[in-house]
Design a protein around this motif. Structure first.
Motif, PDB file in Angstrom:
ATOM      1  N   LYS A  61     -69.073 -49.026 -23.662  1.00  0.00           N
ATOM      2  CA  LYS A  61     -69.237 -49.983 -24.750  1.00  0.00           C
ATOM      3  C   LYS A  61     -68.992 -51.436 -24.327  1.00  0.00           C
ATOM      4  O   LYS A  61     -69.649 -52.346 -24.851  1.00  0.00           O
ATOM      5  N   PRO A  62     -68.054 -51.717 -23.402  1.00  0.00           N
ATOM      6  CA  PRO A  62     -67.828 -53.122 -23.011  1.00  0.00           C
ATOM      7  C   PRO A  62     -69.060 -53.831 -22.451  1.00  0.00           C
ATOM      8  O   PRO A  62     -69.150 -55.052 -22.547  1.00  0.00           O
ATOM      9  N   SER A  65     -71.654 -54.577 -25.857  1.00  0.00           N
ATOM     10  CA  SER A  65     -71.021 -55.153 -27.036  1.00  0.00           C
ATOM     11  C   SER A  65     -72.048 -55.871 -27.900  1.00  0.00           C
ATOM     12  O   SER A  65     -73.131 -56.245 -27.439  1.00  0.00           O
ATOM     13  N   GLU A  66     -71.717 -56.080 -29.155  1.00  0.00           N
ATOM     14  CA  GLU A  66     -72.641 -56.655 -30.130  1.00  0.00           C
ATOM     15  C   GLU A  66     -73.099 -58.055 -29.695  1.00  0.00           C
ATOM     16  O   GLU A  66     -72.293 -58.956 -29.487  1.00  0.00           O
ATOM     17  N   GLU A  69     -75.470 -57.103 -25.361  1.00  0.00           N
ATOM     18  CA  GLU A  69     -75.906 -55.848 -24.742  1.00  0.00           C
ATOM     19  C   GLU A  69     -76.536 -56.121 -23.381  1.00  0.00           C
ATOM     20  O   GLU A  69     -77.300 -57.082 -23.209  1.00  0.00           O
ATOM     21  N   TRP A 229     -68.884 -58.439 -19.666  1.00  0.00           N
ATOM     22  CA  TRP A 229     -68.250 -57.132 -19.857  1.00  0.00           C
ATOM     23  C   TRP A 229     -67.048 -57.380 -20.765  1.00  0.00           C
ATOM     24  O   TRP A 229     -66.097 -58.033 -20.385  1.00  0.00           O
ATOM     25  N   PHE A 230     -67.134 -56.879 -21.992  1.00  0.00           N
ATOM     26  CA  PHE A 230     -66.144 -57.194 -23.020  1.00  0.00           C
ATOM     27  C   PHE A 230     -64.869 -56.392 -22.795  1.00  0.00           C
ATOM     28  O   PHE A 230     -64.901 -55.153 -22.770  1.00  0.00           O
ATOM     29  N   PRO A 232     -61.801 -54.970 -24.304  1.00  0.00           N
ATOM     30  CA  PRO A 232     -61.276 -54.727 -25.657  1.00  0.00           C
ATOM     31  C   PRO A 232     -59.769 -54.932 -25.768  1.00  0.00           C
ATOM     32  O   PRO A 232     -59.243 -55.050 -26.871  1.00  0.00           O
ATOM     33  N   ASP A 235     -58.954 -60.620 -24.863  1.00  0.00           N
ATOM     34  CA  ASP A 235     -60.109 -61.515 -24.944  1.00  0.00           C
ATOM     35  C   ASP A 235     -60.098 -62.581 -23.853  1.00  0.00           C
ATOM     36  O   ASP A 235     -61.127 -63.207 -23.593  1.00  0.00           O
ATOM     37  N   HIS A 238     -62.236 -61.091 -20.317  1.00  0.00           N
ATOM     38  CA  HIS A 238     -63.600 -60.568 -20.216  1.00  0.00           C
ATOM     39  C   HIS A 238     -64.103 -60.802 -18.787  1.00  0.00           C
ATOM     40  O   HIS A 238     -63.758 -61.807 -18.156  1.00  0.00           O
TER      41      HIS A 238
END
Length: 296
Positions: A61-62, A65-66, A69, A229-230, A232, A235, A238
């Motif tokens: 998911k990282p 991310s919204e 992508e 690459w997020f 989580p 912050d 990243h």
């Protein structure tokens, strides 16, 4: 004097030889997509592996991310002309940006009647009628909006970047005898239209495009505000997508190991279920091989 000239000639010859060797290595790296190529003289063991990456998985998911992508980052770079797309992982035949856009699009027939509507007596002419069904003229589309397609005419839509969650990584797993360690030398990364999408009526994975890993690393580094690459957990930490691949911050499973038939594991073992079991076995065999190198 003669000895001095001979030594100078020998030094010049060695310099030319090393230069030619470096140029040859650089050319090879450029053609096969490797970002940090390992000289052939240092390779004791090598195996080409294809891995599937499902970007919907929690560990992946990282990089999905919204709004950030990885599919969006790559495909928008293609549209800008920043990177080149290829037809397959051999990286020899290219796609134009227009062809990539076509690959990530699907056709949907507009204004088709359902079976229930046809049974009720409606016809295709009714679907394209100019009234709203109550005897009044249908409202005209507002300025700037697209007009509805005529009955039976196919409409083309692009998949959302969130829909392109299937990725493939081609790598050479190499044991470098000079450094005494195993390396994941990524060659190419491919984006695929998943077979499970309802709009993918073919029912099979379709290629959007393959990309040289060396090109992607350069593009990721040049777009640090997009190629994220997020993290989580923090912050402030990243990472760039290039670092995520270098640090192997994603989950994948093996779908193919180089073999004489160039067949995927599920093709070799006869079913998708057996292919998954073979994938786990292949990963274990590679770990055991590296372990045995240190044991004997």
């Amino acid at each position: 004097m003669n000895k001095f000239l001979s030594f100078a000639a020998l030094a010049a010859g060695l310099s030319l030889s090393l230069t030619a060797s470096a140029q040859e290595q650089a050319t090879t790296a450029t053609s096969n997509g490797s970002y940090r190529p390992i000289p052939n003289s240092d390779i004791m063991f090598s195996k080409t592996i294809w891995r599937a990456v499902d970007l919907r998985e929690k560990q992946n998911k990282p990089m999905f991310s919204e709004g950030k992508e990885i599919s969006k980052v790559i495909l928008e770079a293609v549209k800008r002309g920043e990177i080149q797309a290829y037809r397959n992982d051999s990286l020899t035949s290219t796609y134009t940006p227009a062809e990539v856009t076509a690959n990530m699009s699907f056709a949907e027939s507009a204004n088709e009647l359902s079976d229930e509507e046809k049974a009720a007596g409606f016809t295709e002419a009714d679907a394209g009628a100019s009234d709203d069904g109550w005897g009044a003229p249908a409202a005209k589309p507002a300025a700037g909006s697209s007009a509805p397609a005529t009955a039976g005419a196919p409409a083309s839509y692009e998949y959302r970047y969130k829909d392109l969650y299937q990725m493939e990584v081609k790598e050479d797993m190499i044991f470098d005898k000079k450094r005494s360690r195993m390396y994941h030398d990524i060659k190419a990364i491919g984006l695929l239209v998943p077979s499970t999408l309802s709009s993918n009526t073919s029912g099979i994975e379709k290629t959007v495009g393959y990309f040289k890993y060396s090109d992607l690393v350069k593009m990721f580094r040049n777009n640090p505000d997009k190629a994220i690459w997020f993290n989580p957990q923090n912050d402030a930490q990243h990472k760039n997508l290039a670092d995520a691949f270098e640090l192997w911050l994603f989950n994948s499973y093996i779908v193919k190991v180089s073999n004489p038939s160039d067949a995927r594991l599920d093709e070799i073992y006869g079913s998708q279920q057996q292919g998954i079991l073979a994938s786990q076995q292949a990963a274990a065999d590679l770990i055991e091989y590296e372990y045995n190198l240190w044991s004997f």
